[in-house]
Design a protein around this motif. Structure first.
Motif, PDB file in Angstrom:
ATOM      1  N   ALA A  18      -1.999  -4.140   3.512  1.00  0.00           N
ATOM      2  CA  ALA A  18      -3.337  -3.623   2.607  1.00  0.00           C
ATOM      3  C   ALA A  18      -2.981  -2.761   1.286  1.00  0.00           C
ATOM      4  CB  ALA A  18      -4.328  -2.693   3.376  1.00  0.00           C
ATOM      5  N   SER A  19      -1.751  -2.030   1.477  1.00  0.00           N
ATOM      6  CA  SER A  19      -1.000  -1.421   0.571  1.00  0.00           C
ATOM      7  C   SER A  19      -0.692  -2.337  -0.484  1.00  0.00           C
ATOM      8  CB  SER A  19       0.262  -0.562   1.061  1.00  0.00           C
ATOM      9  OG  SER A  19       0.746  -0.072   0.071  1.00  0.00           O
ATOM     10  N   LYS A  20      -0.008  -3.371  -0.126  1.00  0.00           N
ATOM     11  CA  LYS A  20       0.374  -4.462  -1.088  1.00  0.00           C
ATOM     12  C   LYS A  20      -0.758  -5.096  -1.677  1.00  0.00           C
ATOM     13  CE  LYS A  20       4.712  -5.567   1.431  1.00  0.00           C
ATOM     14  NZ  LYS A  20       5.371  -6.413   2.094  1.00  0.00           N
ATOM     15  N   LEU A  21      -1.885  -5.384  -1.028  1.00  0.00           N
ATOM     16  CA  LEU A  21      -3.107  -6.069  -1.677  1.00  0.00           C
ATOM     17  C   LEU A  21      -3.677  -5.126  -2.589  1.00  0.00           C
ATOM     18  CD1 LEU A  21      -4.575  -7.955   1.302  1.00  0.00           C
ATOM     19  CD2 LEU A  21      -3.391  -8.959  -0.633  1.00  0.00           C
ATOM     20  N   THR A  22      -3.817  -3.832  -2.434  1.00  0.00           N
ATOM     21  CA  THR A  22      -4.481  -2.810  -3.189  1.00  0.00           C
ATOM     22  C   THR A  22      -3.701  -1.975  -4.452  1.00  0.00           C
ATOM     23  OG1 THR A  22      -4.208  -1.020  -1.660  1.00  0.00           O
ATOM     24  CG2 THR A  22      -6.192  -2.505  -1.447  1.00  0.00           C
ATOM     25  N   GLY A  23      -2.467  -2.158  -3.918  1.00  0.00           N
ATOM     26  CA  GLY A  23      -1.481  -1.359  -5.122  1.00  0.00           C
ATOM     27  C   GLY A  23      -1.511   0.147  -4.575  1.00  0.00           C
ATOM     28  N   LEU A  24      -2.138   0.560  -3.599  1.00  0.00           N
ATOM     29  CA  LEU A  24      -2.127   1.996  -3.120  1.00  0.00           C
ATOM     30  C   LEU A  24      -1.061   2.316  -2.151  1.00  0.00           C
ATOM     31  CD1 LEU A  24      -6.108   2.441  -2.706  1.00  0.00           C
ATOM     32  CD2 LEU A  24      -4.733   3.163  -4.611  1.00  0.00           C
ATOM     33  N   ALA A  25      -0.486   3.195  -2.356  1.00  0.00           N
ATOM     34  CA  ALA A  25       0.708   3.523  -1.367  1.00  0.00           C
ATOM     35  C   ALA A  25       0.092   3.780   0.183  1.00  0.00           C
ATOM     36  CB  ALA A  25       1.212   4.944  -1.739  1.00  0.00           C
ATOM     37  N   ARG A  26       0.966   3.136   1.183  1.00  0.00           N
ATOM     38  CA  ARG A  26       0.626   3.267   2.448  1.00  0.00           C
ATOM     39  C   ARG A  26       0.100   4.596   3.012  1.00  0.00           C
ATOM     40  NH1 ARG A  26       2.301   4.414   7.507  1.00  0.00           N
ATOM     41  NH2 ARG A  26       2.055   2.574   9.263  1.00  0.00           N
ATOM     42  N   THR A  65      -1.313   6.903   1.149  1.00  0.00           N
ATOM     43  CA  THR A  65      -2.701   7.082   0.391  1.00  0.00           C
ATOM     44  C   THR A  65      -3.585   6.546   1.090  1.00  0.00           C
ATOM     45  OG1 THR A  65      -1.800   7.328  -1.927  1.00  0.00           O
ATOM     46  CG2 THR A  65      -3.972   6.793  -1.596  1.00  0.00           C
ATOM     47  N   LEU A  66      -3.436   5.292   1.629  1.00  0.00           N
ATOM     48  CA  LEU A  66      -4.382   4.496   2.453  1.00  0.00           C
ATOM     49  C   LEU A  66      -4.677   5.156   3.732  1.00  0.00           C
ATOM     50  CD1 LEU A  66      -3.533   0.727   2.060  1.00  0.00           C
ATOM     51  CD2 LEU A  66      -5.684   1.781   1.570  1.00  0.00           C
ATOM     52  N   SER A  67      -3.591   5.567   4.392  1.00  0.00           N
ATOM     53  CA  SER A  67      -3.671   6.158   5.557  1.00  0.00           C
ATOM     54  C   SER A  67      -4.363   7.681   5.628  1.00  0.00           C
ATOM     55  CB  SER A  67      -2.062   6.567   6.317  1.00  0.00           C
ATOM     56  OG  SER A  67      -2.410   7.359   7.665  1.00  0.00           O
ATOM     57  N   LYS A  68      -4.392   8.354   4.509  1.00  0.00           N
ATOM     58  CA  LYS A  68      -5.045   9.626   4.455  1.00  0.00           C
ATOM     59  C   LYS A  68      -6.482   9.286   4.024  1.00  0.00           C
ATOM     60  CE  LYS A  68      -1.099  12.356   2.767  1.00  0.00           C
ATOM     61  NZ  LYS A  68      -0.547  13.077   1.466  1.00  0.00           N
ATOM     62  N   ILE A  69      -6.753   8.339   3.190  1.00  0.00           N
ATOM     63  CA  ILE A  69      -8.144   7.985   2.938  1.00  0.00           C
ATOM     64  C   ILE A  69      -9.016   7.285   4.256  1.00  0.00           C
ATOM     65  CG2 ILE A  69      -9.856   6.126   1.826  1.00  0.00           C
ATOM     66  CD1 ILE A  69      -7.809   6.075  -0.387  1.00  0.00           C
ATOM     67  N   GLU A  70      -8.290   6.650   5.220  1.00  0.00           N
ATOM     68  CA  GLU A  70      -8.673   6.211   6.310  1.00  0.00           C
ATOM     69  C   GLU A  70      -9.059   7.520   7.409  1.00  0.00           C
ATOM     70  OE1 GLU A  70      -6.809   3.086   8.307  1.00  0.00           O
ATOM     71  OE2 GLU A  70      -7.193   1.594   6.593  1.00  0.00           O
ATOM     72  N   ASN A  71      -8.358   8.345   7.326  1.00  0.00           N
ATOM     73  CA  ASN A  71      -8.415   9.632   8.110  1.00  0.00           C
ATOM     74  C   ASN A  71      -9.105  10.807   7.551  1.00  0.00           C
ATOM     75  OD1 ASN A  71      -6.680   8.955  10.700  1.00  0.00           O
ATOM     76  ND2 ASN A  71      -5.280   8.486   9.173  1.00  0.00           N
ATOM     77  N   GLU A  72     -10.051  10.267   6.360  1.00  0.00           N
ATOM     78  CA  GLU A  72     -10.725  11.550   5.964  1.00  0.00           C
ATOM     79  C   GLU A  72      -9.940  12.678   5.234  1.00  0.00           C
ATOM     80  OE1 GLU A  72     -13.504  10.491   5.176  1.00  0.00           O
ATOM     81  OE2 GLU A  72     -14.281   9.005   6.448  1.00  0.00           O
ATOM     82  N   GLN A  73      -8.544  12.429   5.141  1.00  0.00           N
ATOM     83  CA  GLN A  73      -7.940  13.648   4.729  1.00  0.00           C
ATOM     84  C   GLN A  73      -8.022  13.806   3.190  1.00  0.00           C
ATOM     85  OE1 GLN A  73      -3.905  12.961   6.230  1.00  0.00           O
ATOM     86  NE2 GLN A  73      -4.397  13.288   8.214  1.00  0.00           N
TER      87      GLN A  73
END
Length: 211
Positions: free
Chosen positions: A49-57, A59-67
């Protein structure tokens, strides 16, 4: 002035940004959980997902965990990278109530519910299911002359017509009559006047599906 479409109103409820303030923070409702659901539904790892969106892994993890709350730019990257639209991202999928999925109804040959009219002999199919989104029925077209109709047939919805046997003349309010033979089909707006007449020596049979 006409009201805005529902999905635009939904976006306004979640966004407190404008195009001129692209880095303003989005105020989502459990957005992280929704992002994770969409990622998993596409069988994507965080790395993919990081490669598809261009967002750091991370960052994605923090978004998903509501951080962290994503910026408007991050939301745009999520939408483009995951191949979805903004309303899809901010709207929870409809939950099915217990027992609402996996419905089935079988109608054996000749066991449909009869519903005769002066011009048609209908056989209603799948009658055990209630609240159907489609109404299927098989019809024997008894009439062989347009003169047997007092007026156009019209009703709400859209309809699919398939000729099972014989041939018919398909009359519609805004088009020239057209003959349909076995294997031919038509899809049309039911609010437009319509009617069928058998042109074959034997009464034609058609399958109708009304939505």
């Amino acid at each position: 002035m006409t009201d805005k479409p529902a999905f635009l109103k939904e976006e306004q409820q979640f966004f407190s940004v404008t195009r001129d303030n692209a880095e303003a923070v989005v105020e989502p409702l459990e957005l992280g959980k929704r992002v994770r659901e969409i990622r998993l539904s596409q069988n994507l790892t965080l790395e993919e997902a990081s490669k598809l969106t261009g967002l750091a892994r991370s960052t994605l993890s923090k978004i998903e965990n509501e951080q962290i709350s994503p910026t408007f730019t991050a939301v745009n990257k999520l939408v483009k990278g995951l191949g979805i639209d903004i309303p899809q991202l901010f709207t929870q999928p409809k939950k099915k109530s217990p027992g609402s999925g996996g419905r089935r109804d079988i109608t054996r040959h000749g066991e449909g519910k009869p519903h005769p009219t002066p011009t048609y002999e209908h056989e209603l199919l799948a009658t055990q299911l209630s609240s159907k989104k489609m109404i299927p029925f098989k019809t024997t077209v008894r009439t062989h002359s347009w003169d047997e109709y007092e007026d156009w047939i019209r009703h709400d919805g859209e309809e699919f017509l398939y000729v099972l046997s014989g041939s018919i003349m398909f009359y519609t309010e805004f088009y020239e009559p057209i003959e349909l033979v076995t294997g031919d089909s038509a899809y049309y707006d039911c609010e437009m006047g319509h009617a069928l007449v058998s042109t074959s020596q034997k009464d034609a049979e058609v399958l109708w599906v009304t939505a």
